[in-house]
Write a protein that holds these residues in place. Structure first.
Motif, short mmCIF file in Angstrom:
data_model
loop_
_atom_site.label_atom_id
_atom_site.label_comp_id
_atom_site.label_asym_id
_atom_site.label_seq_id
_atom_site.Cartn_x
_atom_site.Cartn_y
_atom_site.Cartn_z
N ASP A 145 0.94 -1.13 0.17
CA ASP A 145 -0.08 0.05 0.14
C ASP A 145 0.74 1.16 -0.05
N ASP A 146 1.12 1.69 -1.17
CA ASP A 146 2.22 2.96 -1.38
C ASP A 146 1.61 4.16 -0.76
N TRP A 147 0.25 4.50 -0.69
CA TRP A 147 -0.30 5.45 0.12
C TRP A 147 0.02 5.35 1.62
N ARG A 148 -0.11 4.28 2.10
CA ARG A 148 0.13 4.05 3.47
C ARG A 148 1.50 4.02 3.93
N ALA A 149 2.41 3.36 3.17
CA ALA A 149 3.69 3.32 3.13
C ALA A 149 4.38 4.81 3.50
N GLY A 150 3.75 5.68 2.60
CA GLY A 150 4.28 7.07 2.86
C GLY A 150 3.87 7.79 4.03
N TRP A 151 2.88 7.42 4.78
CA TRP A 151 2.76 7.84 5.84
C TRP A 151 3.60 7.33 7.14
N VAL A 152 3.92 5.77 6.96
CA VAL A 152 4.68 5.16 7.74
C VAL A 152 6.17 5.79 7.83
N ALA A 153 6.58 6.17 6.48
CA ALA A 153 7.53 6.58 6.40
C ALA A 153 7.92 8.08 7.00
N ALA A 154 6.86 8.87 6.83
CA ALA A 154 6.80 10.24 7.50
C ALA A 154 6.81 9.96 9.03
N GLN A 155 5.91 9.22 9.46
CA GLN A 155 5.90 9.03 10.94
C GLN A 155 7.23 8.56 11.55
N GLU A 156 7.74 7.51 10.98
CA GLU A 156 9.26 7.07 11.30
C GLU A 156 10.09 8.29 11.46
N GLN A 157 9.94 9.03 10.82
CA GLN A 157 11.08 10.13 10.73
C GLN A 157 10.94 11.16 11.83
N VAL A 158 9.63 11.33 12.18
CA VAL A 158 9.19 12.13 13.31
C VAL A 158 9.55 11.18 14.43
N LEU A 159 9.30 10.13 14.51
CA LEU A 159 9.60 9.15 15.72
C LEU A 159 11.11 9.10 16.04
N ALA A 160 11.62 8.97 15.03
CA ALA A 160 13.36 9.13 15.33
C ALA A 160 13.81 10.37 15.89
N GLU A 161 13.02 11.63 15.59
CA GLU A 161 13.38 12.81 16.04
C GLU A 161 12.97 12.86 17.41
N VAL A 162 11.91 12.14 17.64
CA VAL A 162 11.18 12.11 19.32
C VAL A 162 12.09 11.35 20.17
N ASP A 163 12.68 9.97 19.65
CA ASP A 163 13.54 9.28 20.39
C ASP A 163 15.01 10.24 20.81
N GLN A 164 15.47 10.87 19.65
CA GLN A 164 16.58 11.73 20.03
C GLN A 164 16.30 12.74 21.07
N SER A 165 15.20 13.55 20.76
CA SER A 165 14.87 14.61 21.76
C SER A 165 14.72 14.26 23.25
N PHE A 166 14.02 13.25 23.21
CA PHE A 166 13.46 12.76 24.56
C PHE A 166 14.48 11.81 25.12
N ALA A 167 15.84 11.86 24.59
CA ALA A 167 16.87 10.97 25.08
C ALA A 167 16.78 10.77 26.63
N GLY A 168 16.84 9.75 27.08
CA GLY A 168 16.79 9.46 28.58
C GLY A 168 15.41 9.20 29.15
N LEU A 169 14.54 9.36 28.48
CA LEU A 169 13.18 9.21 28.89
C LEU A 169 12.62 7.96 28.04
N PRO A 170 11.90 6.94 28.47
CA PRO A 170 11.04 5.87 27.87
C PRO A 170 10.02 6.72 26.80
N VAL A 171 10.11 6.07 25.52
CA VAL A 171 9.19 6.53 24.46
C VAL A 171 8.26 5.48 24.08
N TRP A 172 7.08 5.33 24.42
CA TRP A 172 6.24 4.09 24.44
C TRP A 172 5.56 4.44 23.22
N ARG A 173 5.10 3.31 22.32
CA ARG A 173 4.27 3.62 21.18
C ARG A 173 2.99 2.99 21.18
N SER A 174 2.08 3.40 20.79
CA SER A 174 0.83 3.01 20.64
C SER A 174 0.09 2.83 19.11
#
Length: 395
Positions: A251-280
């Motif tokens: 599903d190319d359309w959903r794959a684009g959303w997944v890629a965009a979210q993963e980019q933001v989530l990588a930034e979240v992991d980096q920004s909140f280093a030292g804190l647990p980041v749980w995913r729902s």
């Protein structure tokens, strides 16, 4: 007793996750209360049952409460409001308009926190989970007790004495009624209760959990919230990234959303280093009811203890050095050029962006002078030393 506050930008799902966290706590055997201080209550919808202004049992050891902020407002603000109404009446303001004018913007949300104080002091609960108002409102209401404390310590005693001694003269001169002793007592009582709320929420068993969705704007607000909450002395113990798309297949359309979210989530992991980041993960249907909410929370936290006490140093602490002391204030994600620092007598004024905190220095620091400051590893460090005159005195 464990106190856990969940907050985030409006619409990120904090009510659902607060309800799920509470359901999981009750399942683990803790007598749990989840209450909403958000004017737009959603807990009844999350549990799928009617919820009242008092604790409502929805499952074994699990109670839900949507605070009646209007009732609490009337209990805590009534005496002050009556005085303000009498002043506006003399001024000829329409009674309906006067009643609207005497309602302080945001007061209902702030006073809703007094219900948290009452429930915490009741001794009935092992865990209290708070579904807070959206981030901006939460930051304002959590900062109020300390700001009001500054006024109560410095301005209020003088004002009360002046009005008490000159009330007859002032009333005749101004043509409006002056506040009586009951008004000042109501203000003092309100301040004392809010100060107890602040002490509870800054204590070792309380923490804030940020909820976000994998979007750049939402993540940026969460980062600012972490900084600002730390500025005011509140401990953030983790981040929940909600509505994360599962991996897409074919599903190319959903794959684009997944890629965009993963980019933001990588930034979240980096920004909140030292804190647990749980995913729902994003679900096809919203979880409703105790069982569905508990299952959601169990999946989010996995093997982690969602009620684990926050770790690390307190947001505000002082360490002693050979020639003086160092004040430490946790300010994550902040650089030195973003912090403005000023000293006014026995207060330290710390400004980060549009937020300002007045720190009343402990007696041991108030007599010292500021020797310098720096921001290192997400912490503001202000160095104090003996005054120059004291250092020059002969031994």
């Amino acid at each position: 007793m464990r106190i856990l506050l969940l907050t985030g930008k409006g619409g990120v799902g904090k009510s659902t996750l607060a309800a799920g966290t509470a359901a999981l706590a009750a399942t683990a055997g803790h007598r749990t209360l989840v209450l909403s201080t958000d004017a737009a209550h959603s807990l009844a919808d999350a549990f799928g049952v009617p919820v009242g202004a008092g604790p409502t049992r929805v499952a074994d050891r699990l109670f839900v409460q949507q605070v009646d902020a209007q009732l609490r407002f009337q209990e805590s603000w009534a005496e002050i409001q009556r005085y303000l109404l009498s002043v506006l009446e003399v001024a000829g303001v329409d009674p309906l308009a006067a009643e609207e004018l005497t309602v302080v913007p945001g007061a209902e949300e702030v006073l809703a926190l007094l219900e948290l104080r009452a429930q915490a002091l009741s001794g009935e609960w092992d865990v209290v989970v708070v579904d807070c108002a959206p981030t901006a409102e939460t930051l304002r209401l959590l900062a109020l007790p300390e700001a009001l404390g500054w006024y109560m310590q410095r301005v209020f005693p003088v004002q009360a004495r002046v009005v008490k001694s000159l009330r007859p003269v002032l009333s005749r001169a101004a043509g409006v009624p002056m506040p009586g002793g009951s008004v000042f007592e109501a203000v003092e009582r309100l301040h004392g209760e809010l100060d107890e709320v602040r002490a509870l929420l800054q204590g070792p068993d309380a923490s804030v959990r940020l909820v976000l969705t994998p979007e750049g704007v939402v993540a940026a607000e969460a980062r600012r919230s972490w900084t600002t909450l730390s500025l005011y002395g509140y401990r953030v113990d983790g981040v929940i990234a909600n509505r994360v798309f599962p991996a897409a297949q074919g599903d190319d359309w959903r794959a684009g959303w997944v890629a965009a979210q993963e980019q933001v989530l990588a930034e979240v992991d980096q920004s909140f280093a030292g804190l647990p980041v749980w995913r729902s993960l994003y679900r096809p249907a919203e979880p409703v009811g105790v069982a569905a909410l508990g299952a959601l929370a169990a999946e989010v936290y996995g093997d982690d203890d969602p009620l684990a006490a926050p770790t690390g140093d307190a947001a505000f602490r002082v360490t002693r050095t050979t020639g003086g002391a160092v004040l430490h204030l946790r300010l994550p994600l902040v650089s030195r050029d973003q912090v403005d620092l000023a000293r006014k007598h026995d207060e330290l004024v710390v400004t980060v962006g549009s937020y300002r905190r007045l720190l009343t220095l402990p007696a041991g620091l108030a007599r010292l002078e500021v020797a310098g400051a720096r921001v290192e590893d997400g912490e503001l460090q202000v160095r104090f030393r003996e005054p120059a005159a004291a250092q020059e005195e002969p031994a």
